[in-house]
Design a protein around this motif. Structure first.
Motif, PDB file in Angstrom:
ATOM      1  N   GLU A  85       6.263   7.392   5.683  1.00 15.18           N
ATOM      2  CA  GLU A  85       6.063   6.147   4.938  1.00 15.18           C
ATOM      3  C   GLU A  85       6.999   5.060   5.463  1.00 15.18           C
ATOM      4  O   GLU A  85       6.581   3.915   5.641  1.00 15.18           O
ATOM      5  CB  GLU A  85       6.316   6.361   3.444  1.00 15.18           C
ATOM      6  CG  GLU A  85       5.305   7.244   2.766  1.00 15.18           C
ATOM      7  CD  GLU A  85       5.717   7.641   1.356  1.00 15.18           C
ATOM      8  OE1 GLU A  85       4.843   8.134   0.623  1.00 15.18           O
ATOM      9  OE2 GLU A  85       6.896   7.475   0.978  1.00 15.18           O
ATOM     10  N   SER A 145      -3.839   3.015 -11.869  1.00  8.73           N
ATOM     11  CA  SER A 145      -3.228   4.077 -11.070  1.00  8.73           C
ATOM     12  C   SER A 145      -3.901   5.399 -11.401  1.00  8.73           C
ATOM     13  O   SER A 145      -4.408   5.592 -12.501  1.00  8.73           O
ATOM     14  CB  SER A 145      -1.727   4.152 -11.358  1.00  8.73           C
ATOM     15  OG  SER A 145      -1.510   4.377 -12.713  1.00  8.73           O
ATOM     16  N   ARG A 151       2.642   1.613  -3.396  1.00  9.60           N
ATOM     17  CA  ARG A 151       1.754   2.150  -4.436  1.00  9.60           C
ATOM     18  C   ARG A 151       1.608   3.664  -4.315  1.00  9.60           C
ATOM     19  O   ARG A 151       1.608   4.373  -5.307  1.00  9.60           O
ATOM     20  CB  ARG A 151       0.388   1.473  -4.368  1.00  9.60           C
ATOM     21  CG  ARG A 151       0.411   0.051  -4.876  1.00  9.60           C
ATOM     22  CD  ARG A 151      -0.953  -0.562  -4.799  1.00  9.60           C
ATOM     23  NE  ARG A 151      -0.935  -1.941  -5.244  1.00  9.60           N
ATOM     24  CZ  ARG A 151      -1.995  -2.584  -5.684  1.00  9.60           C
ATOM     25  NH1 ARG A 151      -3.163  -1.986  -5.716  1.00  9.60           N
ATOM     26  NH2 ARG A 151      -1.899  -3.834  -6.077  1.00  9.60           N
ATOM     27  N   GLY A 152       1.491   4.146  -3.079  1.00  8.19           N
ATOM     28  CA  GLY A 152       1.396   5.592  -2.873  1.00  8.19           C
ATOM     29  C   GLY A 152       2.667   6.314  -3.288  1.00  8.19           C
ATOM     30  O   GLY A 152       2.621   7.366  -3.927  1.00  8.19           O
ATOM     31  N   ALA A 153       3.815   5.742  -2.943  1.00  7.81           N
ATOM     32  CA  ALA A 153       5.095   6.347  -3.314  1.00  7.81           C
ATOM     33  C   ALA A 153       5.270   6.350  -4.834  1.00  7.81           C
ATOM     34  O   ALA A 153       5.776   7.323  -5.406  1.00  7.81           O
ATOM     35  CB  ALA A 153       6.244   5.606  -2.641  1.00  7.81           C
ATOM     36  N   THR A 207       2.844   6.411  -7.054  1.00 10.81           N
ATOM     37  CA  THR A 207       1.925   7.429  -7.586  1.00 10.81           C
ATOM     38  C   THR A 207       2.528   8.818  -7.446  1.00 10.81           C
ATOM     39  O   THR A 207       2.498   9.621  -8.385  1.00 10.81           O
ATOM     40  CB  THR A 207       0.563   7.355  -6.864  1.00 10.81           C
ATOM     41  OG1 THR A 207      -0.026   6.077  -7.132  1.00 10.81           O
ATOM     42  CG2 THR A 207      -0.376   8.451  -7.344  1.00 10.81           C
ATOM     43  N   THR A 208       3.116   9.097  -6.281  1.00 11.77           N
ATOM     44  CA  THR A 208       3.762  10.391  -6.062  1.00 11.77           C
ATOM     45  C   THR A 208       4.896  10.600  -7.059  1.00 11.77           C
ATOM     46  O   THR A 208       5.042  11.685  -7.637  1.00 11.77           O
ATOM     47  CB  THR A 208       4.308  10.487  -4.625  1.00 11.77           C
ATOM     48  OG1 THR A 208       3.234  10.328  -3.707  1.00 11.77           O
ATOM     49  CG2 THR A 208       4.999  11.813  -4.379  1.00 11.77           C
ATOM     50  N   TYR A 248       0.836  -1.198   0.000  1.00 10.38           N
ATOM     51  CA  TYR A 248       0.000   0.000   0.000  1.00 10.38           C
ATOM     52  C   TYR A 248       0.875   1.253   0.000  1.00 10.38           C
ATOM     53  O   TYR A 248       0.661   2.189  -0.775  1.00 10.38           O
ATOM     54  CB  TYR A 248      -0.924  -0.022   1.216  1.00 10.38           C
ATOM     55  CG  TYR A 248      -1.838   1.161   1.319  1.00 10.38           C
ATOM     56  CD1 TYR A 248      -2.996   1.242   0.554  1.00 10.38           C
ATOM     57  CD2 TYR A 248      -1.533   2.219   2.164  1.00 10.38           C
ATOM     58  CE1 TYR A 248      -3.833   2.341   0.631  1.00 10.38           C
ATOM     59  CE2 TYR A 248      -2.360   3.324   2.256  1.00 10.38           C
ATOM     60  CZ  TYR A 248      -3.511   3.371   1.495  1.00 10.38           C
ATOM     61  OH  TYR A 248      -4.325   4.471   1.570  1.00 10.38           O
ATOM     62  N   VAL A 249       1.879   1.279   0.859  1.00  8.68           N
ATOM     63  CA  VAL A 249       2.803   2.412   0.923  1.00  8.68           C
ATOM     64  C   VAL A 249       3.567   2.540  -0.388  1.00  8.68           C
ATOM     65  O   VAL A 249       3.740   3.644  -0.922  1.00  8.68           O
ATOM     66  CB  VAL A 249       3.767   2.276   2.127  1.00  8.68           C
ATOM     67  CG1 VAL A 249       4.893   3.294   2.061  1.00  8.68           C
ATOM     68  CG2 VAL A 249       3.006   2.416   3.432  1.00  8.68           C
TER      69      VAL A 249
END
Length: 152
Positions: A121, A90, A29-31, A33-34, A26-27
């Motif tokens: 994170e 995404s 995927r967020g990184a 995306t950023t 999950y983390v």
């Protein structure tokens, strides 16, 4: 009643997550995306010819390397059924209706925000190597802020 309490008590640990993906993924995927959003902003700024082109190109190269390192940490989904093997869609690099500042100052603010998020994170993941990677990327992003301030 005691059985229910005991059963529910097992779900309280740090490793429990109500999803098909792990907290680490999950983390990640967020990184990712950023990173994709930062890369898109850099590419747009470079294409517009705004700002110090050589510096922006070098920093963009750093972000592409970070992205590859993050993607390399994603779990292998090769052995899962085809419907789960495909990554979830995404988000678009720049959300619709976003008033993203496509200037050197805007990129600097985005870098500063990303750098500030990395230690948080890193604290949320269980894998020490992933934690170290996130902190290293954050340090690089903090360096980008400094370079954009001095050279931008």
């Amino acid at each position: 009643m005691g059985v229910v309490v005991a059963a529910l008590g097992g779900c309280q640990g740090q490793r429990w997550h109500p999803s098909e993906i792990s907290p680490d993924e999950y983390v990640l995927r967020g990184a990712i995306t950023t990173k994709n959003r930062l890369i898109d902003r850099y590419e747009t700024l470079i294409a517009d010819g705004t700002g110090p082109g050589d510096l922006l190109e070098r920093l963009l190269t750093d972000h592409r390397r970070h992205l590859e390192a993050l993607k390399g940490r994603m779990p292998d989904r090769e052995h899962e059924p085809p419907d789960r093997a495909e990554p979830s869609p995404s988000p678009s690099p720049v959300p619709e209706g976003d008033d993203t500042d496509l200037s050197v100052a805007g990129i600097r603010a985005a870098e500063q925000s990303a750098a500030a998020a990395r230690p948080r994170e890193a604290q949320r993941v269980a894998d020490p190597a992933l934690s170290q990677l996130l902190v290293s990327i954050g340090a690089s992003e903090a360096g980008h802020v400094r370079r954009l301030t001095e050279e931008g």
